[in-house]
Design an enzyme around this catalytic site. Structure first.
Site, PDB file in Angstrom:
ATOM      1  N   GLY A 216       0.776  -1.245   0.000  1.00  0.00           N
ATOM      2  CA  GLY A 216       0.000   0.000   0.000  1.00  0.00           C
ATOM      3  C   GLY A 216       0.802   1.287   0.000  1.00  0.00           C
ATOM      4  O   GLY A 216       0.313   2.331   0.433  1.00  0.00           O
TER       5      GLY A 216
ATOM      6  N   MET B  32      -4.357  -7.123  -6.616  1.00  0.00           N
ATOM      7  CA  MET B  32      -3.945  -8.318  -7.348  1.00  0.00           C
ATOM      8  C   MET B  32      -5.130  -9.156  -7.828  1.00  0.00           C
ATOM      9  O   MET B  32      -5.109 -10.380  -7.735  1.00  0.00           O
ATOM     10  CB  MET B  32      -3.016  -9.167  -6.475  1.00  0.00           C
ATOM     11  CG  MET B  32      -1.796  -8.422  -5.968  1.00  0.00           C
ATOM     12  SD  MET B  32      -0.821  -7.691  -7.289  1.00  0.00           S
ATOM     13  CE  MET B  32      -0.014  -9.161  -7.884  1.00  0.00           C
TER      14      MET B  32
ATOM     15  N   ILE C   1      -8.096  -9.398 -11.148  1.00  0.00           N
ATOM     16  CA  ILE C   1      -8.563  -8.850 -12.426  1.00  0.00           C
ATOM     17  C   ILE C   1     -10.031  -8.483 -12.247  1.00  0.00           C
ATOM     18  O   ILE C   1     -10.803  -9.256 -11.669  1.00  0.00           O
ATOM     19  CB  ILE C   1      -8.355  -9.885 -13.547  1.00  0.00           C
ATOM     20  CG1 ILE C   1      -6.853 -10.104 -13.716  1.00  0.00           C
ATOM     21  CG2 ILE C   1      -9.000  -9.421 -14.849  1.00  0.00           C
ATOM     22  CD1 ILE C   1      -6.484 -11.192 -14.672  1.00  0.00           C
ATOM     23  N   LEU C   2     -10.401  -7.287 -12.691  1.00  0.00           N
ATOM     24  CA  LEU C   2     -11.780  -6.844 -12.506  1.00  0.00           C
ATOM     25  C   LEU C   2     -12.693  -7.519 -13.529  1.00  0.00           C
ATOM     26  O   LEU C   2     -12.317  -7.716 -14.688  1.00  0.00           O
ATOM     27  CB  LEU C   2     -11.879  -5.327 -12.670  1.00  0.00           C
ATOM     28  CG  LEU C   2     -11.019  -4.470 -11.734  1.00  0.00           C
ATOM     29  CD1 LEU C   2     -11.317  -2.992 -11.962  1.00  0.00           C
ATOM     30  CD2 LEU C   2     -11.248  -4.834 -10.281  1.00  0.00           C
TER      31      LEU C   2
ATOM     32  N   ASN D  78      -5.157   2.531 -12.843  1.00  0.00           N
ATOM     33  CA  ASN D  78      -4.195   1.568 -12.297  1.00  0.00           C
ATOM     34  C   ASN D  78      -2.795   2.130 -12.505  1.00  0.00           C
ATOM     35  O   ASN D  78      -2.569   2.930 -13.416  1.00  0.00           O
ATOM     36  CB  ASN D  78      -4.310   0.222 -13.021  1.00  0.00           C
ATOM     37  CG  ASN D  78      -3.363  -0.818 -12.450  1.00  0.00           C
ATOM     38  OD1 ASN D  78      -3.205  -0.938 -11.225  1.00  0.00           O
ATOM     39  ND2 ASN D  78      -2.711  -1.572 -13.322  1.00  0.00           N
TER      40      ASN D  78
ATOM     41  N   HIS E  22       1.221   0.828 -13.079  1.00  0.00           N
ATOM     42  CA  HIS E  22       2.005  -0.354 -13.429  1.00  0.00           C
ATOM     43  C   HIS E  22       3.488   0.032 -13.459  1.00  0.00           C
ATOM     44  O   HIS E  22       3.839   1.071 -14.025  1.00  0.00           O
ATOM     45  CB  HIS E  22       1.560  -0.872 -14.800  1.00  0.00           C
ATOM     46  CG  HIS E  22       2.278  -2.123 -15.192  1.00  0.00           C
ATOM     47  ND1 HIS E  22       1.979  -3.341 -14.623  1.00  0.00           N
ATOM     48  CD2 HIS E  22       3.298  -2.339 -16.066  1.00  0.00           C
ATOM     49  CE1 HIS E  22       2.789  -4.266 -15.133  1.00  0.00           C
ATOM     50  NE2 HIS E  22       3.589  -3.682 -16.008  1.00  0.00           N
TER      51      HIS E  22
ATOM     52  N   VAL F  89      -5.531  -7.000 -19.324  1.00  0.00           N
ATOM     53  CA  VAL F  89      -4.568  -6.841 -18.221  1.00  0.00           C
ATOM     54  C   VAL F  89      -3.557  -5.760 -18.611  1.00  0.00           C
ATOM     55  O   VAL F  89      -2.873  -5.893 -19.630  1.00  0.00           O
ATOM     56  CB  VAL F  89      -3.839  -8.182 -17.933  1.00  0.00           C
ATOM     57  CG1 VAL F  89      -2.742  -7.985 -16.894  1.00  0.00           C
ATOM     58  CG2 VAL F  89      -4.836  -9.219 -17.462  1.00  0.00           C
ATOM     59  N   ASP F  90      -3.495  -4.696 -17.832  1.00  0.00           N
ATOM     60  CA  ASP F  90      -2.555  -3.587 -18.064  1.00  0.00           C
ATOM     61  C   ASP F  90      -2.661  -3.040 -19.490  1.00  0.00           C
ATOM     62  O   ASP F  90      -1.653  -2.715 -20.120  1.00  0.00           O
ATOM     63  CB  ASP F  90      -1.102  -4.046 -17.797  1.00  0.00           C
ATOM     64  CG  ASP F  90      -0.905  -4.540 -16.364  1.00  0.00           C
ATOM     65  OD1 ASP F  90      -1.534  -3.976 -15.466  1.00  0.00           O
ATOM     66  OD2 ASP F  90      -0.116  -5.470 -16.160  1.00  0.00           O
TER      67      ASP F  90
ATOM     68  N   GLU G 274       6.467   6.303  -9.139  1.00  0.00           N
ATOM     69  CA  GLU G 274       5.047   5.922  -9.040  1.00  0.00           C
ATOM     70  C   GLU G 274       4.324   6.838  -8.060  1.00  0.00           C
ATOM     71  O   GLU G 274       3.221   7.327  -8.333  1.00  0.00           O
ATOM     72  CB  GLU G 274       4.910   4.479  -8.549  1.00  0.00           C
ATOM     73  CG  GLU G 274       5.388   3.433  -9.527  1.00  0.00           C
ATOM     74  CD  GLU G 274       5.113   2.015  -9.024  1.00  0.00           C
ATOM     75  OE1 GLU G 274       4.073   1.783  -8.403  1.00  0.00           O
ATOM     76  OE2 GLU G 274       5.962   1.131  -9.253  1.00  0.00           O
TER      77      GLU G 274
END
Ligand code: GRF
Length: 208
Positions: free
Chosen positions: A14, A91, A93-94, A108, A110, A145-146, A175
């Site tokens: 987090g 972690m 996948i929606l 998101n 990455h 994904v991404d 980030e």
């Protein structure tokens, strides 16, 4: 004007969530965190959220299909009236259901320059491939994904003798800076998605 509300989804450490929370607290980012949700009961990020007196919820994934699970999460986000959802080391996948509830309202981060090095261990993938420059990407989430449209990217040079840990640490610093910047752009309504492109209607914000 009431502050815009963020929903954070995380599964682990987090640190990106903390950077966003710090910026919101310092009012560098004009937003408030309305809810933090995790699929991992003992995620450090959830613990940090509780310590900060934020609304922190564990949603147990056991015995639920992806969509059943996501319906619970969506209900919590909706109840908290979130304007934007930020995946921060989440972690899972929606489901298409989840994504359809919040069009262009899920971000998101990455740890690579997408579309390179999607998926897990992006820093390790970058080192193994031998790239000289990598970085991080904030993107809208779509059903892949991404793979959604890119909002902002920042570059990080790979240094001679880098290990995965050293590189990951330098990328993480970027980030923490980049995510709040992207959130601000989206919340201010400055991002226009056109196909794969995100047009940013501002001259004052750039990634570096
Ligand atoms: C970050 O590297 C992020 O880019 C990736 O997962 C990691 C999460 O780190 N999606 P943290 O939990 O925010 O510290």
């Amino acid at each position: 004007m009431p502050k815009k509300k963020l929903g954070i989804l995380l599964s682990g450490r987090g640190s990106n969530f903390e950077a966003i929370a710090d910026n919101a607290e310092k009012e560098v980012l004009d937003a408030e965190i309305a809810i933090v949700i995790s699929n991992v009961a003992d995620a450090r990020g959830l613990e940090v959220a509780r310590r900060r007196n934020l609304n922190a919820c564990f949603v147990d994934p056991r015995g639920k299909s992806r969509e059943e699970y996501d319906r619970e999460v969506v209900a919590l986000l909706t109840k908290s009236k979130v304007d934007l959802i930020c995946l921060a080391g989440y972690m899972r996948i929606l489901s298409p259901y989840f994504i359809q509830q919040f069009p262009s309202r899920i971000l998101n981060i990455h740890p690579a320059l997408l579309p390179a090095f999607k998926g897990l261990d992006a820093q390790k993938q970058a080192l193994e491939y031998g790239v000289k420059v990598t970085g991080c990407t904030v993107h809208f989430v779509d059903e892949g994904v991404d793979s959604g449209p890119i909002v902002l990217q920042a570059t990080v040079p790979v240094e001679e003798g880098d290990t995965e840990e050293l590189l990951a640490r330098r990328i993480l610093r970027e980030e923490h800076r980049l995510y709040s910047k992207a959130i601000a752009l989206v919340l201010e309504g400055l991002c226009e998605v056109e196909g794969r492109s995100v047009h940013i209607h501002s001259s004052s914000v750039n990634a570096d």
